[in-house]
Design an enzyme around this catalytic site. Structure first.
Site, mmCIF file in Angstrom:
data_model
loop_
_atom_site.group_PDB
_atom_site.id
_atom_site.type_symbol
_atom_site.label_atom_id
_atom_site.label_comp_id
_atom_site.label_asym_id
_atom_site.label_seq_id
_atom_site.Cartn_x
_atom_site.Cartn_y
_atom_site.Cartn_z
ATOM 1 N N ASN A 1 0.793 -1.233 0.000
ATOM 2 C CA ASN A 1 0.000 0.000 0.000
ATOM 3 C C ASN A 1 0.831 1.292 0.000
ATOM 4 O OD1 ASN A 1 0.632 -0.861 2.637
ATOM 5 N ND2 ASN A 1 -0.989 0.372 3.531
ATOM 6 N N LYS B 1 11.668 -8.818 0.973
ATOM 7 C CA LYS B 1 10.634 -9.630 0.339
ATOM 8 C C LYS B 1 9.400 -8.746 0.259
ATOM 9 C CE LYS B 1 7.306 -11.481 0.818
ATOM 10 N NZ LYS B 1 5.987 -11.029 0.157
ATOM 11 N N HIS B 2 9.203 -8.119 -0.898
ATOM 12 C CA HIS B 2 8.096 -7.193 -1.073
ATOM 13 C C HIS B 2 6.849 -7.945 -1.542
ATOM 14 C CE1 HIS B 2 6.566 -3.240 -1.012
ATOM 15 N NE2 HIS B 2 7.615 -2.587 -1.487
ATOM 16 N N PRO C 1 4.108 -9.268 -3.953
ATOM 17 C CA PRO C 1 4.258 -9.603 -5.380
ATOM 18 C C PRO C 1 3.615 -8.598 -6.327
ATOM 19 C CG PRO C 1 3.737 -11.577 -4.123
ATOM 20 C CD PRO C 1 3.595 -10.424 -3.173
ATOM 21 N N GLU D 1 4.374 -4.345 12.293
ATOM 22 C CA GLU D 1 3.457 -3.213 12.120
ATOM 23 C C GLU D 1 2.292 -3.778 11.330
ATOM 24 O OE1 GLU D 1 1.209 -0.782 10.679
ATOM 25 O OE2 GLU D 1 2.785 -0.051 9.351
ATOM 26 N N CYS E 1 -3.122 1.504 7.029
ATOM 27 C CA CYS E 1 -3.326 0.913 8.344
ATOM 28 C C CYS E 1 -3.663 1.970 9.380
ATOM 29 C CB CYS E 1 -2.092 0.112 8.769
ATOM 30 S SG CYS E 1 -0.558 1.057 8.707
ATOM 31 N N GLU F 1 -10.958 -4.783 10.282
ATOM 32 C CA GLU F 1 -10.312 -3.668 9.609
ATOM 33 C C GLU F 1 -10.882 -3.552 8.198
ATOM 34 O OE1 GLU F 1 -5.867 -1.917 8.627
ATOM 35 O OE2 GLU F 1 -6.134 -4.090 8.742
#
Length: 470
Positions: free
Chosen positions: A133, A156-157, A159, A234, A268, A365
């Site tokens: 995000n 490791k982002h 995909p 987080e 978030c 959420e």
């Protein structure tokens, strides 16, 4: 060979396809990052600081291209994308300027003829598992202080922002950092749990930082716990936005719209539950709903767009379920409430009211452009509803009397409290959550020290003569 395909969420069109790494390839990358760490840590902190400053300069140099990439991969409105690149550069500036002082050894007077001090030393390789995000900001706010401290990192982002992940690695290299100080690994979605577990269990990884979902955080924390390694989480948030009876309604409405609909509601720390005193509820709700109706929804590449698509089609489906189930349970939609017709993962900016704590729009959420308004009779009920969540990231309280707002806000559990202001991360201030929003702190001085070893040094002046103690 597994692949990762990125998709433009505004059109549904494929952007690119990348080969995905298996476990063996990821471990090869880890070996290089681990081997690079001692030499990187051996550089003077001032030299590392100048290289971190150079990252900021490189980000600014490529701002237009990087913002366009972000908009293409996750649908962020282009103006917000440029602002994210600038904020990431500002984080580099901050840590380049103040990081060396944060990391400086601190002398401690322990008496006698001995010298004592505490040094903040790097811990080694840190694994960073990052979300989609804020694809640049959330990586750079981790990387700037962590690398400055002398650590190296494996990223490791998510995909769906693979292009951004690879661009970050390249930006660091173009800024002058050695190639293996930070490496991005491209992992197919189905392989992420196994690859993450293998990396966390590997002795060459010293710690892990994850920004993401509660489920992912629980899995990473469990793996790190089994390996007896430090973790920072987080996670999600369901932040309350509390409007007290004496609030400036016009000011509160402007803040409410900005807080809820920034990044198309995919944040978030966005306000998600609007807890409003009955004395001002009618005025607030009417003004808020009208302002939400006026938001410009459309192509995120258009400078006029305020709300773009959700980042993936499945996220839109999840949001639709939350609204549908809440309405079935008695909630009332004042505007929006459904996906928009046509291509792309668009969802109409939505306000719902008549909600209760057991409805999905309050109990879960909501990660998208949906706001739930709850009316309360007094401050005690406001606190009860604001605190009635398993999350505890941020909270904001609005009142003409800041002392009144602070008194109410202190009774709400959160990692940050904002009075008459929208909750936002600031590189100068520590940021993190409580309860199921996670633990550990990023940003500020705390972020500079999070992945360091506070090592005690004592140099004695002679042979001790007193009794031995632990």
């Amino acid at each position: 060979m597994p692949e990762v395909t990125t998709v433009d969420p505004a059109t549904g069109q494929v952007l690119a396809t990348y080969p995905a790494a298996g476990v063996d390839e990821v471990l090869t990358v880890l070996a290089g990052v681990h081997a690079a760490q001692p030499a990187w840590a051996a550089r003077p902190v001032e030299e590392r600081a100048e290289l971190v400053r150079a990252i900021g300069a490189q980000l600014r140099k490529e701002s237009a291209e990087l913002a366009a990439l972000m908009t293409a991969e996750m649908g962020k409105p282009i103006g917000e994308a440029r602002a994210e690149v600038e904020k990431s550069a500002t984080a580099c500036d901050f840590y380049a300027e103040y990081g060396p002082a944060f990391l400086a050894a601190r002398p401690v007077d322990t008496g006698g003829h001995q010298r004592s001090w505490v040094a903040q030393e790097p811990i080694g390789v840190v694994l960073a598992v990052m979300p989609w995000n804020f694809p640049f900001w959330q990586v750079l706010r981790f990387a700037a202080p962590t690398l400055l401290a002398g650590n190296t990192a494996v990223l490791k982002h998510s995909p769906n922002v693979t292009g951004c992940a690879l661009a970050i690695e390249r930006v660091l290299r173009d800024a002058g950092l050695p190639a293996d100080v930070l490496r991005s690994v491209v992992v197919a979605e189905d392989d992420v749990p196994e690859v993450s577990r293998v990396l966390i269990e590997d002795d060459r990884v010293a710690a892990v930082s994850l920004t993401g979902s509660e489920r992912a955080g629980a899995a990473v924390a469990a793996a790190a716990g089994r390996a007896v390694k430090k973790s920072l989480l987080e996670l999600g948030g369901s932040d309350p936005f509390v409007v007290l009876a004496d609030a400036d309604v016009e000011l509160a409405v402007a803040g409410a719209v900005r807080s809820r609909f920034l990044n198309s509601g995919q944040s978030c720390l966005a306000a998600k539950r609007f807890v409003v005193h009955a004395d001002v509820a009618e005025e607030f709700t009417a003004r808020f709903t009208e302002a939400v109706r006026e938001l410009q929804v459309g192509d995120p590449r258009d400078e006029a767009t305020q709300v773009g698509p959700l980042a993936r089609a499945d996220l839109r489906e999840g949001l639709e379920r939350q609204v549908h189930e809440s309405v079935a349970a008695g909630a009332r939609v004042l505007t929006g409430g459904a996906p928009l017709a046509g291509p792309g993962a668009f969802f109409a900016p939505t306000v719902v009211t008549d909600v209760t704590l057991d409805m999905p729009v309050l109990a879960e959420e909501t990660f998208g452009p949906v706001a739930a308004v709850v009316v309360v009779a007094d401050d005690d009920e406001a606190v009860r509803l604001a605190d009635g969540t398993r999350y505890g990231l941020g909270a904001s309280v609005w009142s003409a009397d800041p002392g009144h707002a602070l008194a109410v806000g202190r009774r709400i559990t959160s990692g940050a409290l904002f009075v008459n202001a929208v909750v936002a991360s600031d590189v100068r201030l520590p940021f993190g959550g409580t309860k199921r929003s996670g633990y550990g702190r990023e940003l500020g001085e705390a972020g500079a020290l999070e992945f360091t070893n506070a090592r005690t040094y004592v140099v004695g002046g002679g042979v001790p003569t007193g009794p031995a103690t632990e």
